[in-house]
Motif scaffolding. Structure first.
Motif: not given
Length: 501
Positions: A280, A303, A306-307, A319-321, A323
């Motif tokens: 994350d 994922v 919308n994460g 929820r994660v952000q 790359r």
């Protein structure tokens, strides 16, 4: 040894007044000294331990002592046995040359020779103490022989040292050129046009947060490229997490990616974060994404959209952000067409695609790669490079690295030799060829090589993969690409196409 060096050797013999009588005197005491060679070698290396600098140079801290003892033992036997001819001089010339290579100061060579000289005289005194005349003759001839040997080594040392000093400017210029060609590319090595294009694309796409797809055969360095993309991104100070879909069974991969709650399956004794949570704010690299099961493809798409995801056995939405960088050695477009890979996921991860060239399409980089994997402490000649350049490398850069590591392990000295490469490389490289091969021709050479290896092992995939230096999943892709082992194809008769070990 060249005629010039042999003439120098003969001149040194005249300088120390070496004669046939001296050779006869050495032969007369050879039987007295040979039984003590082992003790002298042990004493020599026991003394080295008292000099940390010499110990570090000669033994790299200890692991090479057994091999070096064997070499010293063989030299002393040669010293006492002769003949003192051009072949003998060549061996000692190479010894002096190696001293320069490993950075051994000649002061230690002189000290070592003095220690051996003292040992020889001591054993002769014990054996010939009641015959002073024979003792004197033997010591005089032995001293001449040791002086000759030391002079030969020192001359070779000085010649090699001066030659290296004179060529230092040229070597530095070459190294600067090589470094400029490699640039700062996170361990990737290569200067051919395809690698230069890859470097350019890495610089351009690294700053973006969009998913990146890396396509390339097994062993082409996809994880290195992923690491370089992360290093050059705005997330470089955040974690980069790596998972290989081909290395985990489907039952564990879901838990590995998304985590699980306590009690969600038999061995789930505690809740566990998945790799998405671990990554994350940073980068997640999913290798061999083409092996992902359809159910997991669906979760991965969610994922990316919308994460959001849920742990295995969990109800709470996480929820994660992250790359995402993914890699494959499969033809994903063909897998989409066959229904094996989700079309929507393919287009979602295929926003930016980097194609890594196989080694057969970048043969001009082989010298740089050999230099990189061999390191400065190893020698290798044109024959070694020629053999490397005439092999197809189906396992790509990884196979080349492993082949050079094998050659290092099997080397008795500090030179990489052709005979220490894997036999299949030597075998293929010895076949006559006309001119140099381009990428497509080398691919055809690889295809024939894989077919021959597959047939020789009667279709046993495990043995075929081991000989080719690749893993079995990569072999399956290769067999599929070349149409080998399919119905009616190569290897479908008489017990062929086996998966056994």
């Amino acid at each position: 040894m060249g005629s010039e060096n042999y003439e120098k050797f003969a001149e040194l013999q005249r300088y120390v007044d070496w004669s046939d009588d001296d050779a006869a005197n050495i032969r007369g005491v050879r039987a007295v000294l040979l039984p003590h060679v082992g003790a002298m070698v042990d004493d020599f290396y026991a003394r080295i331990d008292r000099h940390p600098r010499a110990a570090a140079v000669l033994t790299e801290g200890g692991p090479q002592v057994a091999r070096l003892k064997k070499t010293l033992h063989a030299w002393i036997e040669r010293l006492l046995s002769g003949p003192y001819d051009a072949a003998y001089a060549e061996a000692r010339y190479q010894a002096g040359r190696r001293h320069v290579l490993v950075g051994l100061d000649q002061v230690y060579t002189n000290a070592a020779m003095a220690r051996l000289r003292s040992g020889f005289v001591g054993y002769l005194g014990d054996a010939l103490g009641d015959n002073p005349e024979a003792f004197t003759r033997a010591v005089v001839s032995l001293n001449k022989l040791l002086d000759l040997d030391l002079a030969l080594i020192e001359d070779a040392y000085q010649t090699e040292f001066l030659a290296r000093q004179q060529s230092l400017g040229r070597e530095n210029q070459h190294l600067r050129g090589a470094l400029a060609a490699r640039g700062d590319h996170g361990g990737m090595v290569g200067s051919c046009p395809k690698m230069q294009e890859l470097y350019r694309l890495i610089e351009r796409v690294a700053p973006t947060d969009e998913p990146i797809l890396l396509e390339g055969e097994s062993g082409t360095g996809k994880e290195l490229v992923a690491a370089e993309l992360h290093r050059r991104s705005r997330l470089a100070n955040k974690p980069m997490v790596v998972v290989n879909c081909a290395a985990l069974p489907e039952s564990l991969l879901e838990s590995e990616l998304f985590g699980h709650e306590k009690g969600s399956f038999t061995s789930a004794d505690a809740a566990k974060r998945g790799l998405f949570e671990a990554a994350d704010g940073g980068t997640l690299f999913i290798d061999e994404i083409g092996e992902l099961a359809p159910e997991l493809q669906t979760k991965l798409l969610r994922v990316l959209e919308n994460g959001a995801f849920r742990r295995v056995g969990g109800l709470k939405e996480q929820r994660v952000q992250v790359r995402l960088i993914v890699a494959t050695n499969r033809d994903l477009a063909a897998d989409v067409a066959s229904g094996r890979f989700r079309e929507d996921l393919y287009y979602r991860i295929n926003v930016l695609t980097l194609k890594l060239p196989p080694l057969r399409e970048r043969l001009d980089d082989l010298r740089l790669l050999v230099e990189h994997f061999a390191g400065d402490e190893w020698l290798w000649g044109d024959g070694f490079l020629h053999t490397v350049q005439n092999y197809g490398w189906p396992g790509n850069v990884r196979q080349l690295r492993n082949a050079i590591e094998r050659a290092k392990i099997l080397a008795e000295e500090d030179e990489l030799l052709v005979e220490n490469l894997p036999p299949e490389i030597v075998r293929q490289s010895q076949r006559p060829r006309r001119g140099s091969l381009d990428g497509s021709e080398m691919d055809e050479v690889n295809r024939r090589h894989v077919i021959e290896t597959y047939k020789r092992h009667n279709g046993n995939k495990a043995k075929t993969a081991r000989e080719l230096g690749i893993n079995r999943r990569s072999l399956y892709r290769m067999l599929e690409r070349y149409g080998i082992g399919q119905s009616g194809g190569v290897g479908q008769s008489g017990g062929v196409d086996q998966d056994g070990n």
